[in-house]
Design a protein around this motif. Structure first.
Motif, PDB file in Angstrom:
ATOM      1  N   SER A   1     -50.453 -58.856   1.399  1.00 41.27           N
ATOM      2  CA  SER A   1     -49.447 -58.125   2.422  1.00 41.27           C
ATOM      3  C   SER A   1     -48.090 -58.650   1.892  1.00 41.27           C
ATOM      4  O   SER A   1     -46.860 -58.271   2.705  1.00 41.27           O
ATOM      5  CB  SER A   1     -49.751 -58.492   3.831  1.00 41.27           C
ATOM      6  OG  SER A   1     -49.954 -59.612   4.239  1.00 41.27           O
ATOM      7  N   LEU A   2     -47.719 -59.678   1.398  1.00 35.88           N
ATOM      8  CA  LEU A   2     -46.612 -60.240   1.183  1.00 35.88           C
ATOM      9  C   LEU A   2     -45.628 -59.426   0.472  1.00 35.88           C
ATOM     10  O   LEU A   2     -46.128 -58.769  -0.290  1.00 35.88           O
ATOM     11  CB  LEU A   2     -46.820 -61.614   0.193  1.00 35.88           C
ATOM     12  CG  LEU A   2     -47.231 -62.928   0.931  1.00 35.88           C
ATOM     13  CD1 LEU A   2     -47.641 -63.947   0.062  1.00 35.88           C
ATOM     14  CD2 LEU A   2     -46.643 -63.294   2.189  1.00 35.88           C
ATOM     15  N   PRO A   3     -44.323 -59.235   0.674  1.00 36.75           N
ATOM     16  CA  PRO A   3     -43.273 -58.639  -0.029  1.00 36.75           C
ATOM     17  C   PRO A   3     -42.839 -59.165  -1.365  1.00 36.75           C
ATOM     18  O   PRO A   3     -41.724 -59.147  -1.784  1.00 36.75           O
ATOM     19  CB  PRO A   3     -42.189 -58.560   0.874  1.00 36.75           C
ATOM     20  CG  PRO A   3     -42.366 -60.014   1.729  1.00 36.75           C
ATOM     21  CD  PRO A   3     -43.680 -60.374   1.620  1.00 36.75           C
ATOM     22  N   GLY A   4     -43.967 -59.455  -2.486  1.00 36.55           N
ATOM     23  CA  GLY A   4     -43.627 -60.042  -3.433  1.00 36.55           C
ATOM     24  C   GLY A   4     -45.042 -60.152  -4.259  1.00 36.55           C
ATOM     25  O   GLY A   4     -46.050 -60.204  -3.591  1.00 36.55           O
ATOM     26  N   ALA A   5     -44.811 -60.044  -5.407  1.00 37.17           N
ATOM     27  CA  ALA A   5     -46.053 -60.016  -6.194  1.00 37.17           C
ATOM     28  C   ALA A   5     -46.497 -61.529  -6.573  1.00 37.17           C
ATOM     29  O   ALA A   5     -45.322 -62.596  -6.576  1.00 37.17           O
ATOM     30  CB  ALA A   5     -45.723 -59.642  -7.888  1.00 37.17           C
ATOM     31  N   ILE A   6     -47.510 -61.765  -6.425  1.00 36.92           N
ATOM     32  CA  ILE A   6     -48.269 -63.251  -6.449  1.00 36.92           C
ATOM     33  C   ILE A   6     -48.999 -63.305  -7.803  1.00 36.92           C
ATOM     34  O   ILE A   6     -49.964 -62.556  -8.031  1.00 36.92           O
ATOM     35  CB  ILE A   6     -48.933 -63.657  -5.663  1.00 36.92           C
ATOM     36  CG1 ILE A   6     -48.308 -63.647  -4.093  1.00 36.92           C
ATOM     37  CG2 ILE A   6     -49.335 -65.149  -5.648  1.00 36.92           C
ATOM     38  CD1 ILE A   6     -46.927 -64.490  -3.908  1.00 36.92           C
ATOM     39  N   LEU A   7     -48.702 -64.181  -8.843  1.00 35.52           N
ATOM     40  CA  LEU A   7     -49.596 -64.489 -10.033  1.00 35.52           C
ATOM     41  C   LEU A   7     -49.888 -66.198 -10.097  1.00 35.52           C
ATOM     42  O   LEU A   7     -49.138 -67.065  -9.743  1.00 35.52           O
ATOM     43  CB  LEU A   7     -48.843 -64.108 -11.232  1.00 35.52           C
ATOM     44  CG  LEU A   7     -48.391 -62.842 -11.343  1.00 35.52           C
ATOM     45  CD1 LEU A   7     -47.726 -62.585 -12.950  1.00 35.52           C
ATOM     46  CD2 LEU A   7     -49.663 -61.820 -11.741  1.00 35.52           C
ATOM     47  N   ILE A   8     -51.297 -66.200 -10.300  1.00 37.02           N
ATOM     48  CA  ILE A   8     -51.556 -67.634 -10.307  1.00 37.02           C
ATOM     49  C   ILE A   8     -51.996 -67.656 -11.623  1.00 37.02           C
ATOM     50  O   ILE A   8     -52.791 -67.118 -12.316  1.00 37.02           O
ATOM     51  CB  ILE A   8     -52.756 -68.159  -9.295  1.00 37.02           C
ATOM     52  CG1 ILE A   8     -52.357 -67.620  -7.970  1.00 37.02           C
ATOM     53  CG2 ILE A   8     -53.253 -69.430  -9.631  1.00 37.02           C
ATOM     54  CD1 ILE A   8     -51.418 -68.417  -7.608  1.00 37.02           C
ATOM     55  N   VAL A   9     -51.543 -68.895 -12.479  1.00 38.87           N
ATOM     56  CA  VAL A   9     -51.614 -69.008 -13.858  1.00 38.87           C
ATOM     57  C   VAL A   9     -52.235 -70.506 -14.206  1.00 38.87           C
ATOM     58  O   VAL A   9     -51.889 -71.442 -13.453  1.00 38.87           O
ATOM     59  CB  VAL A   9     -50.316 -68.896 -14.708  1.00 38.87           C
ATOM     60  CG1 VAL A   9     -50.557 -69.212 -16.066  1.00 38.87           C
ATOM     61  CG2 VAL A   9     -49.477 -67.684 -14.299  1.00 38.87           C
ATOM     62  N   ASN A  10     -53.355 -70.663 -15.023  1.00 41.38           N
ATOM     63  CA  ASN A  10     -54.069 -71.833 -15.383  1.00 41.38           C
ATOM     64  C   ASN A  10     -53.046 -72.652 -16.559  1.00 41.38           C
ATOM     65  O   ASN A  10     -52.063 -72.227 -16.838  1.00 41.38           O
ATOM     66  CB  ASN A  10     -55.606 -71.457 -15.827  1.00 41.38           C
ATOM     67  CG  ASN A  10     -55.443 -70.557 -17.105  1.00 41.38           C
ATOM     68  OD1 ASN A  10     -54.748 -70.525 -17.922  1.00 41.38           O
ATOM     69  ND2 ASN A  10     -56.757 -70.024 -17.215  1.00 41.38           N
ATOM     70  N   ASP A  11     -53.729 -73.775 -16.908  1.00 40.73           N
ATOM     71  CA  ASP A  11     -52.948 -74.370 -17.945  1.00 40.73           C
ATOM     72  C   ASP A  11     -52.992 -74.053 -19.296  1.00 40.73           C
ATOM     73  O   ASP A  11     -52.443 -74.341 -20.136  1.00 40.73           O
ATOM     74  CB  ASP A  11     -53.703 -75.924 -18.100  1.00 40.73           C
ATOM     75  CG  ASP A  11     -55.332 -75.691 -18.269  1.00 40.73           C
ATOM     76  OD1 ASP A  11     -55.840 -74.637 -18.525  1.00 40.73           O
ATOM     77  OD2 ASP A  11     -55.925 -76.830 -18.374  1.00 40.73           O
ATOM     78  N   GLN A  12     -53.829 -72.736 -19.471  1.00 44.41           N
ATOM     79  CA  GLN A  12     -53.797 -72.058 -20.600  1.00 44.41           C
ATOM     80  C   GLN A  12     -52.850 -71.029 -20.734  1.00 44.41           C
ATOM     81  O   GLN A  12     -52.687 -70.052 -21.502  1.00 44.41           O
ATOM     82  CB  GLN A  12     -55.379 -71.265 -21.202  1.00 44.41           C
ATOM     83  CG  GLN A  12     -56.361 -72.448 -21.278  1.00 44.41           C
ATOM     84  CD  GLN A  12     -56.201 -73.371 -22.305  1.00 44.41           C
ATOM     85  OE1 GLN A  12     -55.533 -72.857 -23.470  1.00 44.41           O
ATOM     86  NE2 GLN A  12     -56.317 -74.684 -22.065  1.00 44.41           N
ATOM     87  N   GLN A  13     -51.944 -70.843 -19.563  1.00 40.81           N
ATOM     88  CA  GLN A  13     -50.830 -69.895 -19.171  1.00 40.81           C
ATOM     89  C   GLN A  13     -51.541 -68.282 -19.160  1.00 40.81           C
ATOM     90  O   GLN A  13     -50.892 -67.513 -19.407  1.00 40.81           O
ATOM     91  CB  GLN A  13     -49.813 -69.856 -20.201  1.00 40.81           C
ATOM     92  CG  GLN A  13     -49.184 -71.317 -20.249  1.00 40.81           C
ATOM     93  CD  GLN A  13     -48.160 -71.500 -21.501  1.00 40.81           C
ATOM     94  OE1 GLN A  13     -48.269 -70.574 -22.285  1.00 40.81           O
ATOM     95  NE2 GLN A  13     -47.487 -72.331 -21.466  1.00 40.81           N
ATOM     96  N   GLU A  14     -52.799 -68.635 -18.663  1.00 42.49           N
ATOM     97  CA  GLU A  14     -53.502 -66.952 -18.242  1.00 42.49           C
ATOM     98  C   GLU A  14     -53.724 -66.795 -16.785  1.00 42.49           C
ATOM     99  O   GLU A  14     -53.794 -67.719 -16.238  1.00 42.49           O
ATOM    100  CB  GLU A  14     -54.801 -67.099 -18.979  1.00 42.49           C
ATOM    101  CG  GLU A  14     -54.771 -67.304 -20.462  1.00 42.49           C
ATOM    102  CD  GLU A  14     -56.333 -67.532 -21.088  1.00 42.49           C
ATOM    103  OE1 GLU A  14     -57.192 -67.755 -20.090  1.00 42.49           O
ATOM    104  OE2 GLU A  14     -56.744 -67.355 -22.129  1.00 42.49           O
ATOM    105  N   VAL A  15     -53.316 -65.678 -16.481  1.00 42.98           N
ATOM    106  CA  VAL A  15     -53.400 -65.205 -15.196  1.00 42.98           C
ATOM    107  C   VAL A  15     -54.928 -65.413 -14.428  1.00 42.98           C
ATOM    108  O   VAL A  15     -55.764 -64.799 -15.089  1.00 42.98           O
ATOM    109  CB  VAL A  15     -53.088 -63.856 -14.888  1.00 42.98           C
ATOM    110  CG1 VAL A  15     -52.951 -63.297 -13.411  1.00 42.98           C
ATOM    111  CG2 VAL A  15     -51.411 -63.827 -15.353  1.00 42.98           C
ATOM    112  N   VAL A  16     -54.965 -66.101 -13.440  1.00 41.94           N
ATOM    113  CA  VAL A  16     -56.445 -66.131 -12.828  1.00 41.94           C
ATOM    114  C   VAL A  16     -56.456 -65.511 -11.591  1.00 41.94           C
ATOM    115  O   VAL A  16     -57.538 -65.089 -10.986  1.00 41.94           O
ATOM    116  CB  VAL A  16     -57.015 -67.713 -12.533  1.00 41.94           C
ATOM    117  CG1 VAL A  16     -57.004 -68.355 -14.062  1.00 41.94           C
ATOM    118  CG2 VAL A  16     -56.009 -68.187 -12.005  1.00 41.94           C
TER     119      VAL A  16
END
Length: 782
Positions: free
Chosen positions: A422-437
């Motif tokens: 519901s946040l007014p923004g996109a959220i991406l979590i990235v690991n140490d391999q620079q991949e989206v988790v």
């Protein structure tokens, strides 16, 4: 007999120890006698060989084992006594019967002294010869047999001695009086006595005092009755070393009798290490039992062959709420407490584990009070030497609190997921391999893909950044961030004519867990338009101060053009007219340059792409523009431009930064002073310094210099947006800006930009690490 001097071999008669006929050597130069004697002996079953010379006889004795020799003392080559001596030296057990035609007492005695078996006189009596030869052969046979027995006995003794001496256990032999008669090397090492020190001494010297009386009684009992309590058994006692130290030993005692008396042999082994191991095992078992009785988990052990419970720790009563007595009566009674929904599965697993030994189950237990507890029960097999499972041990753990925590965690995860969606923004979590988790639902709207498809992809596939922006983001992702950092890394990028802003934040999974990086991304297209308009407004606000200077710059060449034109009208000389025309052209070109620079500055910032920008060149152009203003006066400009690589940016935005900073510096000096412009390379960055010798900035204002709408100028002299816009532009390109000022001496602004050259090198490494540059949607200059 065949030819004279040669004998045929008999095929029967007296045989040697090996089963073949006994060989007899006749040594005599009388061939007739040899033939007659040979026939006689062959008839008796001997194998006969005759020679006529002493040397030949000696040579034959070296190669052939004869049962007896008949020797004539008178030989053509050697003295018979010398031959007798040589033959007995070759084989002391060889019986030599002397034949002589001149019997004298001297010859007989000499022959017997030198080893002759008997002396016979020629002409011989056949019966006497045969009887004497039979006795000689019998004596030879006995001598050979005795020699072999002695050799075998010697070898046996040697093997026994080697075995005793090489044994790792101590071997001690004593007589019936208890005195030591044999002592091997292992005994010497064990008791620290040499053989010379113990042979003939009593065994009690090897015993502690408390054993000696019983030892003496045992010897007396065996001597009187032949009865022993320890012979033929292995017993554990203690020994006494030379230094008086006691040690545990294992004794195997045996006895035997000979004509010389009764003897005892003891094989002694030091069991100190074994006793230590046994003691350690007992202590370990005690500790294990104490641990099992005090830990919260339930330890249990069963005998699968007898289906019998061997042990269950007291924690069972606390967790199950039931007594342990029922388990010993019926090992499967623990199943009665299992929740109905789990019982069939657990019972099947419990039966299977007796074969496979891989039982690992979670189930619910219903306690007598009706409460439910979650149990994690796991088991492992214990094999005997043949590999058969003879015990099954297990640990049952109460995991009710863990199950409750997992349920709470799932609930919290669902709530967090709902909040993030519901946040007014996109959220991406990235690991140490620079991949989206992780990606929230707004990512679908921003990047045109459903969130599940974003997980596992490289963040650089999702965000189409320019090379410089890609390098900056990669560096930020790889650098550790503090949860309390005042300034978190941020940046911008553009997709399909929409501008997005992002900021990084640290994500830590649990205490001491692996750190990841989050990106919050917002669409700032409208904000960006407003920012560009503010920049343009800031430019236009300064046009008023530049117009008068530009008018002065244009008026002078225009007056020159007008004057030259009037002179041309009055001049008739073509050469002079040409000179006046060239002056008009130069004045017109100067006017065009002034107008072009002014229009370039006043034009709105382009939305085009980034390019390599030479900072020294843009500083020079900015000074040229500021010179047109009325505030420049007599300011001295000093340039310290060093060779430095370009930076990747929009030229118009870099111009805006330099125009704002140089204009502020000129205004601070109020028409006189020194303006210093410097560029140099510092590692992977290009540094720019703009210094003035104005009045400086008060320290109380330094922390607010880059805040929007903050200004120290008089009302109407500034909007307060100039330095705020400078800060945004510099940080947009991964740069930094700092100010150092001292009141009364001046101010220095230092800007550091990452080089475009470094971006390209790092981008190549990043592209290799992330599988190369991949396009996703429309690629922008970012």
């Amino acid at each position: 007999m065949g030819k004279r001097g040669q004998r045929k071999v008999a095929t029967a008669g007296p045989s040697a120890l090996g089963g073949t006929p006994t060989q007899v050597l006749i040594v005599d130069d009388d061939l007739d006698l040899c033939e007659a004697l040979g026939d006689l002996l062959e008839h008796e079953g001997y194998r006969v060989h005759a020679v006529g010379q002493g040397a030949e006889a000696i040579q034959q004795a070296k190669h052939v084992m004869y049962g007896a020799v008949l020797l004539d003392l008178r030989l053509p080559d050697l003295d018979g006594q010398a031959v007798l001596k040589a033959l007995t030296e070759l084989d002391p057990t060889l019986p030599v019967i002397v034949l002589t035609g001149f019997p004298t007492t001297e010859n007989t005695v000499r022959s017997l002294v030198k080893g002759a078996f008997a002396c016979l006189t020629k002409p011989y009596n056949p019966d006497v010869v045969k009887a004497t030869l039979r006795r000689a052969v019998a004596v030879k046979r006995l001598a050979v047999k005795a020699e072999r027995v002695e050799s075998a006995l010697s070898e046996s003794e040697e093997r026994f001695r080697s075995l005793v001496e090489s044994a790792t256990d101590a071997i001690v032999v004593a007589d019936d009086k208890g005195h030591i008669v044999s002592w091997n090397n292992a005994a010497q090492s064990l008791f620290a006595y040499s053989a010379d020190e113990v042979i003939g001494k009593p065994l009690t010297m090897l015993m502690p005092l408390r054993y000696r009386e019983a030892h003496q009684r045992g010897l007396e009992r065996v001597s009187a009755t032949g009865e022993s309590r320890v012979i033929g058994k292995t017993v554990e006692l203690h020994g006494l070393r030379r230094d008086g130290a006691e040690f545990p030993l294992e004794l195997s005692l045996a006895t035997w009798k000979t004509k010389g008396g009764t003897f005892y042999s003891g094989i002694i082994r030091d069991i100190t290490e074994r006793k230590r191991a046994e003691e350690a095992l007992r202590e370990s078992q005690d500790r294990f039992r104490q641990l099992a009785e005090n830990i919260r988990e339930v330890f249990w052990m069963t005998d699968p062959q007898k289906d019998r419970m061997l042990y269950v720790s007291p924690a069972y009563e606390e967790i199950w709420g039931r007594a342990t007595d029922s388990l010993y009566e019926s090992p499967r009674s623990w199943l009665d407490a299992i929740h109905t929904g789990d019982r069939a599965r657990v019972l099947d697993a419990a039966l299977t584990k007796q074969v496979a030994g891989d039982y690992d189950e979670e189930y619910r237990v219903v306690r007598p009070d009706g409460t439910i507890r979650w149990i994690h029960d796991r088991a492992f097999p214990i094999h005997d030497e043949s590999g058969t499972i003879y015990r099954i041990a297990g640990i049952a753990e109460d995991i009710t609190e863990r199950k409750q925590a997992q349920a709470a965690l799932r609930d919290a995860y669902q709530k967090t997921k709902t909040i993030l969606a519901s946040l007014p923004g996109a959220i991406l979590i990235v690991n140490d391999q620079q991949e989206v988790v992780y990606a929230n639902s707004l990512a679908e709207h921003y990047f045109g893909s459903p969130p599940p498809s974003l997980v596992g992809r490289s963040v650089f596939d999702i965000l189409p950044l320019s090379e410089s922006r890609r390098f900056t983001l990669s560096a930020n992702l790889r650098s550790p961030m503090s949860d309390r950092a005042k300034h978190l890394p941020e940046g911008e990028f553009e997709i399909q004519k929409r501008v997005y802003w992002y900021r990084l934040f640290p994500v830590t999974l649990g205490t001491g867990g692996r750190r990841q990086t989050g990106l919050v991304i917002q669409d700032i297209t409208e904000q960006k338009l407003l920012q560009d308009q503010l920049i343009q407004a800031e430019k236009l606000a300064s046009l008023g101060t530049l117009v008068s200077g530009m008018a002065h710059e244009i008026n002078n060449p225009v007056q020159g053009i007008l004057g030259m034109a009037e002179l041309i009208l009055q001049e008739h000389d073509p050469v002079i007219i040409r000179e006046y025309a060239q002056d008009i052209v130069r004045c017109a070109q100067h006017t065009a340059t002034v107008v072009r620079d002014f229009v370039s500055y006043a034009r709105p910032a382009s939305s085009g792409g980034e390019d390599d920008v030479c900072l020294s060149e843009r500083l020079a152009e900015a000074v040229k523009m500021i010179r047109l203003g009325p505030d420049f006066g007599h300011v001295e400009v000093v340039t310290e431009f060093q060779a430095a690589p370009p930076v990747c940016a929009r030229r118009g935005e870099i111009d805006q930064v330099f125009l704002n900073l140089i204009s502020n510096a000129v205004q601070a000096m109020r028409g006189s002073g020194r303006l210093t412009l410097a560029t140099r390379r510092l590692g992977d960055t290009v540094a720019v310094q703009i210094s003035d010798t104005g009045g400086g900035i008060p320290k109380v204002h330094l922390t607010r210099m880059f805040d929007p709408f903050f200004t120290t100028k008089a009302p109407g002299r500034g909007t307060g947006l100039g330095l705020s816009l400078v800060y945004k532009i510099v940080t947009k390109y991964g740069g930094t800006i700092s100010v150092d000022s001292e009141e009364g001496k001046g101010t220095t602004f230092t800007i550091r930009f990452p080089t475009g050259e470094h971006h390209k090198e790092e981008f190549h490494e990043i592209a290799q690490a992330t599988g190369g540059e991949r396009e996703n949607g429309t690629r922008s200059a970012g």
